[in-house]
Write an enzyme that holds these catalytic residues in place. Structure first.
Site, PDB file in Angstrom:
ATOM      1  N   ASN A 166      38.602  39.821  35.286  1.00  0.00           N
ATOM      2  CA  ASN A 166      37.950  40.265  36.500  1.00  0.00           C
ATOM      3  C   ASN A 166      38.243  41.523  36.918  1.00  0.00           C
ATOM      4  OD1 ASN A 166      40.453  39.363  37.308  1.00  0.00           O
ATOM      5  ND2 ASN A 166      39.584  38.484  39.218  1.00  0.00           N
ATOM      6  N   GLU A 265      50.574  35.681  38.650  1.00  0.00           N
ATOM      7  CA  GLU A 265      49.742  36.147  39.927  1.00  0.00           C
ATOM      8  C   GLU A 265      48.365  35.013  39.676  1.00  0.00           C
ATOM      9  OE1 GLU A 265      49.835  37.969  42.410  1.00  0.00           O
ATOM     10  OE2 GLU A 265      51.583  39.371  41.833  1.00  0.00           O
ATOM     11  N   CYS A 299      40.617  37.003  42.946  1.00  0.00           N
ATOM     12  CA  CYS A 299      41.478  36.022  43.430  1.00  0.00           C
ATOM     13  C   CYS A 299      41.515  36.300  44.980  1.00  0.00           C
ATOM     14  CB  CYS A 299      42.755  36.249  42.865  1.00  0.00           C
ATOM     15  SG  CYS A 299      43.384  37.961  42.746  1.00  0.00           S
ATOM     16  N   GLU A 473      53.679  42.168  42.652  1.00  0.00           N
ATOM     17  CA  GLU A 473      53.215  43.336  41.947  1.00  0.00           C
ATOM     18  C   GLU A 473      52.821  44.468  43.111  1.00  0.00           C
ATOM     19  OE1 GLU A 473      50.051  42.013  39.279  1.00  0.00           O
ATOM     20  OE2 GLU A 473      51.742  41.546  37.659  1.00  0.00           O
TER      21      GLU A 473
HETATM   22  P1  NAP Z   1      42.110  32.374  32.638  1.00  0.00           P
HETATM   23  O1  NAP Z   1      41.144  31.696  32.068  1.00  0.00           O
HETATM   24  O2  NAP Z   1      43.532  31.934  33.365  1.00  0.00           O
HETATM   25  O3  NAP Z   1      42.727  33.726  31.701  1.00  0.00           O
HETATM   26  C1  NAP Z   1      43.497  34.767  31.864  1.00  0.00           C
HETATM   27  C2  NAP Z   1      44.207  35.525  30.919  1.00  0.00           C
HETATM   28  O4  NAP Z   1      45.071  34.302  30.139  1.00  0.00           O
HETATM   29  C3  NAP Z   1      43.109  35.672  29.707  1.00  0.00           C
HETATM   30  O5  NAP Z   1      43.599  36.747  29.166  1.00  0.00           O
HETATM   31  C4  NAP Z   1      42.998  34.481  28.910  1.00  0.00           C
HETATM   32  O6  NAP Z   1      42.830  34.912  27.468  1.00  0.00           O
HETATM   33  C5  NAP Z   1      44.403  34.167  28.900  1.00  0.00           C
HETATM   34  N1  NAP Z   1      44.700  32.712  28.591  1.00  0.00           N
HETATM   35  C6  NAP Z   1      43.850  31.731  28.453  1.00  0.00           C
HETATM   36  N2  NAP Z   1      44.373  30.616  28.088  1.00  0.00           N
HETATM   37  C7  NAP Z   1      45.624  31.026  27.487  1.00  0.00           C
HETATM   38  C8  NAP Z   1      46.714  29.939  27.140  1.00  0.00           C
HETATM   39  N3  NAP Z   1      46.734  28.927  26.938  1.00  0.00           N
HETATM   40  N4  NAP Z   1      47.867  30.748  26.879  1.00  0.00           N
HETATM   41  C9  NAP Z   1      48.053  32.048  27.005  1.00  0.00           C
HETATM   42  N5  NAP Z   1      46.840  32.872  27.657  1.00  0.00           N
HETATM   43  C10 NAP Z   1      45.894  32.379  27.821  1.00  0.00           C
HETATM   44  O7  NAP Z   1      41.822  33.254  33.736  1.00  0.00           O
HETATM   45  P2  NAP Z   1      40.367  34.238  34.221  1.00  0.00           P
HETATM   46  O8  NAP Z   1      39.219  33.213  34.098  1.00  0.00           O
HETATM   47  O9  NAP Z   1      40.465  35.195  32.947  1.00  0.00           O
HETATM   48  O10 NAP Z   1      40.641  34.749  35.497  1.00  0.00           O
HETATM   49  C11 NAP Z   1      40.067  34.336  36.610  1.00  0.00           C
HETATM   50  C12 NAP Z   1      41.306  33.742  37.332  1.00  0.00           C
HETATM   51  O11 NAP Z   1      42.534  34.794  37.407  1.00  0.00           O
HETATM   52  C13 NAP Z   1      40.804  33.266  38.686  1.00  0.00           C
HETATM   53  O12 NAP Z   1      41.746  32.009  38.715  1.00  0.00           O
HETATM   54  C14 NAP Z   1      41.696  34.313  39.416  1.00  0.00           C
HETATM   55  O13 NAP Z   1      41.853  33.807  40.961  1.00  0.00           O
HETATM   56  C15 NAP Z   1      42.769  34.801  38.859  1.00  0.00           C
HETATM   57  N6  NAP Z   1      43.247  36.226  39.298  1.00  0.00           N
HETATM   58  C16 NAP Z   1      44.538  36.039  39.876  1.00  0.00           C
HETATM   59  C17 NAP Z   1      44.817  37.549  40.297  1.00  0.00           C
HETATM   60  C18 NAP Z   1      46.186  37.539  40.996  1.00  0.00           C
HETATM   61  O14 NAP Z   1      46.644  38.809  41.331  1.00  0.00           O
HETATM   62  N7  NAP Z   1      46.834  36.638  41.964  1.00  0.00           N
HETATM   63  C19 NAP Z   1      44.080  38.690  39.926  1.00  0.00           C
HETATM   64  C20 NAP Z   1      43.048  38.330  39.351  1.00  0.00           C
HETATM   65  C21 NAP Z   1      42.727  37.235  38.953  1.00  0.00           C
HETATM   66  P3  NAP Z   1      41.123  34.447  26.993  1.00  0.00           P
HETATM   67  O15 NAP Z   1      40.384  35.425  27.386  1.00  0.00           O
HETATM   68  O16 NAP Z   1      41.431  34.728  25.415  1.00  0.00           O
HETATM   69  O17 NAP Z   1      40.922  33.282  27.502  1.00  0.00           O
END
Ligand code: NAP
Length: 494
Positions: A166, A265, A299, A473
């Site tokens: 994102n 995060e 997020c 962060e």
């Molecule tokens: P995600 O599905 O959790 O994926 C995040 C990252 O983790 C991607 O690089 C993904 O790779 C990888 N990943 C997925 N499954 C994994 C596993 N089993 N082991 C290791 N890595 C794995 O999240 P997203 O859909 O990309 O992002 C949206 C989420 O991020 C939302 O919940 C949002 O709130 C959160 N977010 C939080 C912050 C914060 O600072 N708190 C900031 C931005 C976003 P792949 O692409 O290969 O699946």
């Protein structure tokens, strides 16, 4: 239209020039087995590029390179480490529009938002370039005398940095900046949907003079297998993850086996509180920003709006007018204010949440449905009369939907706001400063926007409580995530 076509052609040309391989040990190379991963434009659904699809062995090679480079990087003078980051900051700004076009092409957000993200992302390199030379320690006298304590802070060692789609650049620089400043080498794994932004960023770091092996990058369709192998490997000393709470939990479980240092995060479910003493125009403007930044795929996005009953109708109609008037389209079209969601699953999941709310009695004031045609578009939506316990209120929406719930008293608003397993961001609108601070203190979240809808900046210690994460962060404390504290107790026989 001509301006759109020009912007699309320019971004496509930039995407064509971005290196598509793995960056390991200071060199670009294809994945073992030659596999590739397709990247889509979410506004059209068409494939814009193919990047290397790393195997587990490739990921381990990246860690080996980071491990070999660790000692020399830790010993590199802090000023030199900072200067690499400073040069990368300048290169990012000089190429802001190319990077922004690239980001919009693979992620969808409107071009102006991508420009803002590139600037924000670059700021973390500038900030941590400045922090690299301020890593301090201490000299203490033991309470009983006889001994002195010399406290030092040292880099934790090779880190795995996993980032989401994102904010494909800012979530990278917010980790790479402090890690490099602290003297850690890194292995970066971007999300498979938006690898081009990170590939371009690593190209910039290479140009800025990052020594061989200090930054390594792999893109893969096997995130789980690759990260498991790295987390099990004794050479890895830390994992920093930004993404969903679900994946964060899995990584924490795996990290526990080796008692690995972690920064998490994770997801959010931000409440947005509007009191009857708020400046209502300001509150509506803040709501548009907090809801619509990144098409709601943030997020920190306002996820549920709690509005005091006496100003409810004015707030709902004002917000609906603003959201209903936003121009939706391809993010590279200069007219566009709202781009597409990331993929078809996102559109379906947002649609299900809206259906769940309307089935429970909520009313669609504007929007309410996906937009037919190519790409993954959902109309900006306001829901009123939303029952306080529907899925739209309990779950992270990650889309352009604003559910509005009425409240009567401050305590009631706080109770509803805190009734969540998440605790990342909150927003409060009131002209009464005492109330603003009182409510801020009682909100269970790591960050509060008081009369403002955007809360992120490089000086702020970004992060959450409860299931929104661990660690911070950015800000003065951001570098601490990459440093170990050690002391030497010195016999003082003088
Ligand atoms: P995600 O599905 O959790 O994926 C995040 C990252 O983790 C991607 O690089 C993904 O790779 C990888 N990943 C997925 N499954 C994994 C596993 N089993 N082991 C290791 N890595 C794995 O999240 P997203 O859909 O990309 O992002 C949206 C989420 O991020 C939302 O919940 C949002 O709130 C959160 N977010 C939080 C912050 C914060 O600072 N708190 C900031 C931005 C976003 P792949 O692409 O290969 O699946």
């Amino acid at each position: 239209m001509a301006a759109f076509e020009e912007a699309l052609a320019a971004a496509t040309a930039v995407a064509g020039r971005v290196p598509k391989g793995l960056y390991i040990d200071g060199a670009w190379r294809p994945a073992q087995g030659g596999k590739a991963l397709a990247v889509e434009d979410p506004a059209t659904g068409s494939v814009i590029a193919e990047v290397a699809d790393a195997s587990v062995a490739d990921a381990l090679d990246a860690l080996a390179a980071a491990d070999r480079a660790q000692q020399a990087w830790a010993a590199t003078p802090p000023r030199e480490r900072g200067e690499v980051l400073r040069r990368a900051f300048e290169l990012m700004l000089a190429r802001r529009d190319d990077l922004a076009g690239l980001m919009t092409l693979e992620m969808g957000k409107a071009f102006a938002e991508s420009q803002a993200e590139v600037s924000y992302a670059a700021e973390f390199f500038r900030w941590f370039a400045e922090e690299a030379v301020r890593i301090d320690g201490g000299y203490l006298t033991a309470p009983g005398g006889g001994s002195r304590v010399v406290v030092m802070r040292q880099p934790v060692g090779p880190c795995l940095l996993i980032t989401p789609w994102n904010f494909p650049m800012a979530m990278g620089t917010r980790k790479i900046g402090p890690a490099l400043a602290a003297g850690c080498t890194v292995v970066v794994k971007p999300a498979k949907q938006t690898p081009l932004s990170m590939l371009a960023l690593v190209g910039i770091l290479e140009e800025a003079g990052v020594p061989r092996g200090v930054v390594n990058l792999f893109t893969t369709s096997r995130s789980g297998a690759a990260s498991s192998a790295l987390l099990d490997d004794g050479r890895l000393r830390k994992v920093s993850f930004t993404g969903s709470t679900e994946v964060g939990r899995t990584l924490l479980g795996q990290a526990a086996h080796r008692v690995l240092r972690t920064s998490m995060e994770l997801g959010g479910n931000a409440p947005f509180l509007v009191f009857d003493d708020a400046d209502l125009d300001l509150a509506i403007e803040g709501a548009v920003q907090a809801k619509m930044r990144n098409v709601g795929e943030a997020c920190t996005a306002a996820n549920r709006f709690y509005v005091q009953r006496s100003v409810l109708d004015r707030f709902v109609s004002g917000l609906a007018e603003r959201l209903g008037g936003l121009r939706v389209g391809h993010g590279l079209d200069p007219e566009t204010e709202v781009g597409p969601l990331i993929d078809g699953n996102a559109v379906q999941s947002v649609g299900e949440l809206v259906a769940d709310a309307t089935a429970a009695g909520a009313k669609v004031v504007t929007g309410g449905a996906a937009i037919a045609g190519d790409g993954y578009f959902f109309a900006p939506t306001v829901l009123s009369g939303v029952p306080g316990d529907v899925r739209t209120v309990r779950e992270e929406i990650f889309g352009p939907v604003a559910p509005v719930v009425a409240f009567d008293a401050e305590d009631e608003a706080l109770r509803m706001a805190n009734a969540s397993e998440y605790g990342l961001a909150s927003y409060v609108f009131t002209e009464n400063l005492a109330r603003g601070l009182r409510v801020s203190e009682r909100l269970e979240s790591g960050m509060v926007g008081l009369n403002q809808g955007i809360i992120s900046n490089p000086a702020a210690p970004f992060g959450g409580v409860k299931q929104s994460g661990l660690g911070r962060e950015g800000g003065r404390v951001g570098i601490d995530e990459y440093l170990n504290i050690k002391y030497t107790a010195v016999r003082a026989a003088w």
